[in-house]
Write an enzyme that holds these catalytic residues in place. Structure first.
Site, PDB file in Angstrom:
ATOM      1  N   TYR A   7     105.034 -62.957  17.851  1.00 15.44           N
ATOM      2  CA  TYR A   7     106.280 -63.304  18.550  1.00 15.44           C
ATOM      3  C   TYR A   7     106.333 -64.806  18.804  1.00 15.44           C
ATOM      4  O   TYR A   7     107.334 -65.460  18.517  1.00 15.44           O
ATOM      5  CB  TYR A   7     106.397 -62.518  19.862  1.00 15.44           C
ATOM      6  CG  TYR A   7     107.660 -62.854  20.618  1.00 15.44           C
ATOM      7  CD1 TYR A   7     108.885 -62.317  20.220  1.00 15.44           C
ATOM      8  CD2 TYR A   7     107.640 -63.735  21.700  1.00 15.44           C
ATOM      9  CE1 TYR A   7     110.060 -62.648  20.887  1.00 15.44           C
ATOM     10  CE2 TYR A   7     108.811 -64.070  22.373  1.00 15.44           C
ATOM     11  CZ  TYR A   7     110.012 -63.525  21.965  1.00 15.44           C
ATOM     12  OH  TYR A   7     111.177 -63.857  22.615  1.00 15.44           O
ATOM     13  N   LEU A  54     107.247 -70.218  31.433  1.00 13.70           N
ATOM     14  CA  LEU A  54     106.376 -71.379  31.232  1.00 13.70           C
ATOM     15  C   LEU A  54     106.458 -71.810  29.780  1.00 13.70           C
ATOM     16  O   LEU A  54     106.586 -70.972  28.885  1.00 13.70           O
ATOM     17  CB  LEU A  54     104.914 -71.013  31.534  1.00 13.70           C
ATOM     18  CG  LEU A  54     104.519 -70.810  32.998  1.00 13.70           C
ATOM     19  CD1 LEU A  54     103.119 -70.224  33.077  1.00 13.70           C
ATOM     20  CD2 LEU A  54     104.584 -72.130  33.751  1.00 13.70           C
ATOM     21  N   LYS A  62      96.262 -66.999  33.375  1.00 12.08           N
ATOM     22  CA  LYS A  62      97.620 -66.511  33.125  1.00 12.08           C
ATOM     23  C   LYS A  62      97.517 -65.002  33.005  1.00 12.08           C
ATOM     24  O   LYS A  62      97.019 -64.473  31.999  1.00 12.08           O
ATOM     25  CB  LYS A  62      98.188 -67.121  31.847  1.00 12.08           C
ATOM     26  CG  LYS A  62      99.626 -66.726  31.606  1.00 12.08           C
ATOM     27  CD  LYS A  62     100.219 -67.539  30.470  1.00 12.08           C
ATOM     28  CE  LYS A  62     101.708 -67.301  30.304  1.00 12.08           C
ATOM     29  NZ  LYS A  62     102.107 -65.922  30.147  1.00 12.08           N
ATOM     30  N   GLU A  93     102.237 -61.813  39.685  1.00 14.88           N
ATOM     31  CA  GLU A  93     102.197 -60.927  38.526  1.00 14.88           C
ATOM     32  C   GLU A  93     101.679 -59.556  38.963  1.00 14.88           C
ATOM     33  O   GLU A  93     100.698 -59.474  39.702  1.00 14.88           O
ATOM     34  CB  GLU A  93     101.234 -61.558  37.493  1.00 14.88           C
ATOM     35  CG  GLU A  93     101.469 -61.155  36.088  1.00 14.88           C
ATOM     36  CD  GLU A  93     102.598 -61.928  35.389  1.00 14.88           C
ATOM     37  OE1 GLU A  93     103.340 -62.691  36.051  1.00 14.88           O
ATOM     38  OE2 GLU A  93     102.735 -61.737  34.173  1.00 14.88           O
ATOM     39  N   LYS A 120      97.988 -71.011  25.872  1.00 18.50           N
ATOM     40  CA  LYS A 120      97.886 -69.615  25.429  1.00 18.50           C
ATOM     41  C   LYS A 120      96.549 -69.358  24.746  1.00 18.50           C
ATOM     42  O   LYS A 120      96.015 -70.211  24.039  1.00 18.50           O
ATOM     43  CB  LYS A 120      99.018 -69.295  24.443  1.00 18.50           C
ATOM     44  CG  LYS A 120     100.392 -69.286  25.081  1.00 18.50           C
ATOM     45  CD  LYS A 120     100.691 -67.988  25.790  1.00 18.50           C
ATOM     46  CE  LYS A 120     101.363 -67.015  24.837  1.00 18.50           C
ATOM     47  NZ  LYS A 120     101.891 -65.837  25.526  1.00 18.50           N
TER      48      LYS A 120
HETATM   49  S1  IVH Z   1     103.582 -69.966  37.249  1.00 12.97           S
HETATM   50  C1  IVH Z   1     107.505 -71.790  38.101  1.00 12.97           C
HETATM   51  N1  IVH Z   1     101.189 -68.929  37.158  1.00 12.97           N
HETATM   52  O1  IVH Z   1     103.573 -66.130  32.895  1.00 12.97           O
HETATM   53  C2  IVH Z   1     106.183 -71.174  37.859  1.00 12.97           C
HETATM   54  N2  IVH Z   1     102.893 -67.870  35.956  1.00 12.97           N
HETATM   55  O2  IVH Z   1     104.902 -66.944  30.434  1.00 12.97           O
HETATM   56  C3  IVH Z   1     106.220 -70.194  36.773  1.00 12.97           C
HETATM   57  N3  IVH Z   1     102.172 -65.848  34.765  1.00 12.97           N
HETATM   58  O3  IVH Z   1     106.824 -66.094  34.149  1.00 12.97           O
HETATM   59  C4  IVH Z   1     105.099 -69.312  36.705  1.00 12.97           C
HETATM   60  N4  IVH Z   1     100.088 -65.902  35.439  1.00 12.97           N
HETATM   61  O4  IVH Z   1     105.191 -64.168  34.788  1.00 12.97           O
HETATM   62  C5  IVH Z   1     102.455 -68.840  36.745  1.00 12.97           C
HETATM   63  N5  IVH Z   1      99.041 -68.103  37.216  1.00 12.97           N
HETATM   64  C6  IVH Z   1     100.281 -68.016  36.803  1.00 12.97           C
HETATM   65  C7  IVH Z   1     100.713 -66.968  35.962  1.00 12.97           C
HETATM   66  C8  IVH Z   1     102.029 -66.934  35.547  1.00 12.97           C
HETATM   67  C9  IVH Z   1     100.979 -65.241  34.735  1.00 12.97           C
HETATM   68  C10 IVH Z   1     103.363 -65.371  34.061  1.00 12.97           C
HETATM   69  C11 IVH Z   1     104.632 -65.452  34.843  1.00 12.97           C
HETATM   70  C12 IVH Z   1     105.486 -66.390  34.063  1.00 12.97           C
HETATM   71  C13 IVH Z   1     104.959 -66.170  32.684  1.00 12.97           C
HETATM   72  C14 IVH Z   1     105.332 -67.255  31.715  1.00 12.97           C
END
Ligand code: IVH
Length: 684
Positions: free
Chosen positions: A40, A85, A117, A172, A317
């Site tokens: 993706y 992100l 993440k 999350e 990633k």
């Molecule tokens: S910060 C404005 N921190 O990853 C801040 N996101 O691919 C935005 N996610 O939408 C998010 N672990 O659902 C943040 N430690 C982490 C995270 C995290 C997972 C997810 C979250 C975000 C997505 C983006």
């Protein structure tokens, strides 16, 4: 990871957009997608690249620049957009992202915060006076779906905070590995299909209402904000904010080995990324990357956010640990205790840098519950060093050409019945199954070559307790044999004579008969030639074994372990004088098998045999042909390659002949070959 294939036409671009939109919709609906995460990401990057080149052609439905690929909407407005992100895929990309941010700030970032993440679903949890009042999905980032009904199944998201604050937590929700197992156990117990993977499980569970069973989830907070019009959490730097949340009784990643860490420099941040990546396999939940954030609230405020993602944070990633691939076949393997375990043969797929070809399928009941079929697209998981698992088929990807999985009706090893009363099937012989199989194998043509000792006799001998291992064959008496069903005088005499002949089999065949993993006929020949005696083989350590051509460190260790396992059997065999002949070892004088090989008409030749042998060679098994080649100084191989120098092509030779012709390799008939090796042929 592989760079995405460039899109070269408007049609290819439109196709890619459509595929990405479909995948994003499926992903955010129930977590199932025909594309793996890596695919993706690659697809979206290809779409982005095309749009950069052809800005006028960008389609409105394109997933680029949209939260969640523009896939979903809910009806409850968020108090502030829930952003996504941006991604980077390497240390270099991270460096240039950080440099860009610092250019924008006009100064170095004060510090970085590095955290896992989490691979789940973003939720917003609203608290009034410290009480949880509402939980929302991210939706399209501007409005989400109300999932408050699911809140009490979410661990780490307290109904009541330690302080009576008005605050919105963001974080999350996921299923830990343990929760995933529990969820699937309870689902299958209720006749529901198991979740394909933890994220789809979390998505399904959060949205489901009125399920007759409970599935627990876990929340990890990574952000908090004040609700509109109400005093919120004061501007804390990120690492301090996380600590404050933990104090309020909220779960954060600080409770895990991959705890968020404030890093003074990007180099330090990079080190923490590597640490978290290395921990990935042992974490009790899935992560799909590491998030790097500018830690100082001043830096965050100044950098601000775009419509899709903040400029002060980025996701580094990691390669996906699950992939979609095709189930090609199911193999049934019998373990030492007689357990018959299914194993999936997959179209090879690289997961987290490792090519996966096999995966476990648990047990037959599990296959049925999952409704798997041969040819299915399946989700495959590889979490660190754990054996990869097939989780579920993508049933909506079926083409109609899938075939049912055939379950064995008899034990695939010894042919006896299967006890199917437990979830894990087992050969009715249990451990005895192994004994029968070992005896049959050892008596085989390329090993001890004991005529008249086939499956039925081996089963009888083991079942009556006359034989527990191959050494016992050599103490059998005629009286004992005559007690067996359908065993007459003549058969008994013949069998005893065949066993007698087997006593003097050379070392390589006796060794091969032990059935040591990784040592077939060719390897047994090499090992026997290298060491010269069973005693020397037994005395060899892994290093010495690795001196044999074709044995690497890994295989050497396996052989050493297996030899230790069969030590009692070897003692018994030695006591009967089996395999005790000693020859001149080729080691250590000769370092490689090329030097070790005898001088002869085939010295320096790499020979492949194909098709049916005729003439003087008509009766020779493939193994006997290989032995002959080696006696004549050549190296026998089973496949034609550039290194092959001679092909012996008998009747009905097929693809190997064609390949040899293509490569210009010398081809001879069995008759011509017999002339070449006439001297060695006499000896056989
Ligand atoms: S910060 C404005 N921190 O990853 C801040 N996101 O691919 C935005 N996610 O939408 C998010 N672990 O659902 C943040 N430690 C982490 C995270 C995290 C997972 C997810 C979250 C975000 C997505 C983006």
């Amino acid at each position: 990871m592989a760079s995405p294939a460039a899109l070269t036409s408007p049609e290819a671009y439109a196709d890619a957009v459509a595929t990405a939109v479909r995948a994003a919709a499926a992903y955010y609906a129930d977590g199932d997608t025909p594309l793996g995460d890596d695919e993706y990401d690659a697809l979206v990057r290809a779409v982005e690249a095309y749009e950069r080149e052809h800005p006028d052609e960008a389609l409105p439905e394109s997933p680029t620049g949209k939260v969640a690929g523009g896939a979903v909407v809910g009806d409850v407005p968020h108090s502030a957009p829930m952003l996504s992100l941006d991604n980077v895929f390497s240390a270099e990309e991270l460096e240039s992202w950080a440099a860009g941010l610092e250019r924008r700030l006009g100064r170095p970032a004060a510090a970085w915060c590095v955290e896992p993440k989490l691979d789940g679903l973003a939720v917003a949890a609203r608290y009034r006076a410290g009480r949880l009042t509402q939980m929302l999905t991210r939706g399209d980032g501007l409005a989400g779906e109300d999932i408050t009904h699911a809140a009490d199944a979410v661990l780490g998201l307290p109904a009541q905070l330690v302080e009576p604050l008005d605050v919105e937590l963001r974080g999350e929700v996921l299923l830990t590995h343990e929760q995933f197992e529990q969820a699937n156990a309870v689902r299958t117990a209720h006749g529901a299909t198991p979740f394909a993977h933890p994220r789809s499980g979390a998505a399904g569970t959060l949205r489901a209402k009125d399920r007759p069973y409970r599935v627990e989830l876990t929340f990890f907070a990574y952000d908090a904000l004040g609700l509109p019009g109400l005093p919120g959490v004061p501007g804390l730097d990120h690492a301090d904010l996380l600590a404050r949340l933990a104090d309020l009784g909220v779960n954060t990643a600080a409770t895990t080995d991959a705890a968020p860490r404030r890093c003074a420099t990007l180099a330090e941040a990079q080190q923490r990324i590597d640490e978290i990546a290395a921990l990935r396999a042992s974490l009790p939940f899935g992560i799909d990357g590491v998030v790097v954030k500018a830690d100082a609230v001043a830096d965050q405020d100044e950098a601000g956010s775009g419509s899709r993602a903040p400029r002060w944070a980025v996701a580094r990633k990691l390669q996906a640990q699950h992939k979609v691939t095709r189930l090609l076949a199911v193999e049934w393997n019998v373990g030492r205790t007689g357990i018959i375990a299914p194993r999936a043969v997959l179209e090879p797929v690289v997961i987290d840098g490792v090519t996966v070809t096999y995966a476990t399928l648990h047990n037959p009941a599990d296959i049925e519950r999952r409704g798997l079929m041969i040819g299915d697209q399946v989700f495959v998981y590889r979490a660190g060093d754990v054996i990869p698992r097939v989780e579920a088929p993508l049933a909506d990807q079926r083409t109609g050409s899938e075939e049912p999985i055939v379950f064995p009706e008899v034990c695939p090893r010894c042919g006896d019945a299967i006890d199917t009363s437990e979830q894990r099937w087992r050969c009715v012989r249990g451990r005895g199954c192994q004994a029968v199989a070992s005896v049959i194998y050892a008596a085989g043509r390329d090993q001890l070559d004991i005529e008249g000792l086939g499956g039925t006799r081996a089963v009888q001998l083991v079942e009556t307790g006359l034989v527990a291992d191959i050494a016992d064959l050599f103490t059998l008496t005629k009286e004992q044999l005559l007690t067996l069903d359908r065993m007459g005088e003549t058969s008994a005499d013949n069998l005893l004579a065949a066993i007698e002949t087997a006593r003097s089999r050379p070392l390589n065949r006796v060794f091969c008969g032990l059935g040591i993993r990784g040592t077939g006929r060719t390897m047994s020949r090499r090992i026997a030639a290298h060491f010269g005696s069973m005693a020397a083989i037994r005395a060899a350590n892994a290093e010495a074994l690795a001196g044999v051509d074709g044995i690497g460190a890994e295989k050497a260790a396996v052989i050493v372990a297996e030899l230790a396992d069969v030590a009692p059997l070897l003692d018994k065999l030695a006591a009967h004088g089996i395999g005790t002949a000693v020859t001149e070892p080729t080691a250590p004088a000769a370092a490689s098998s090329a030097e070790a090989a005898a001088e002869g008409p085939l010295t320096g030749e790499s020979v492949v045999v194909t098709g049916a042998m005729t003439g003087a060679l008509a009766d020779l098994s493939r193994n006997a042909m290989n032995e002959l080649i080696e006696r004549a100084g050549g190296k026998a191989s089973s496949s034609v390659s550039k290194r092959t120098t001679l092909l012996v092509a008998g009747e009905k030779a097929g693809s190997k002949r064609a390949k040899a012709e293509e490569l210009g390799i010398r081809i001879v008939t069995p008759e011509e070959f017999a002339v070449l090796v006439a001297d060695q042929l006499d000896l056989s």
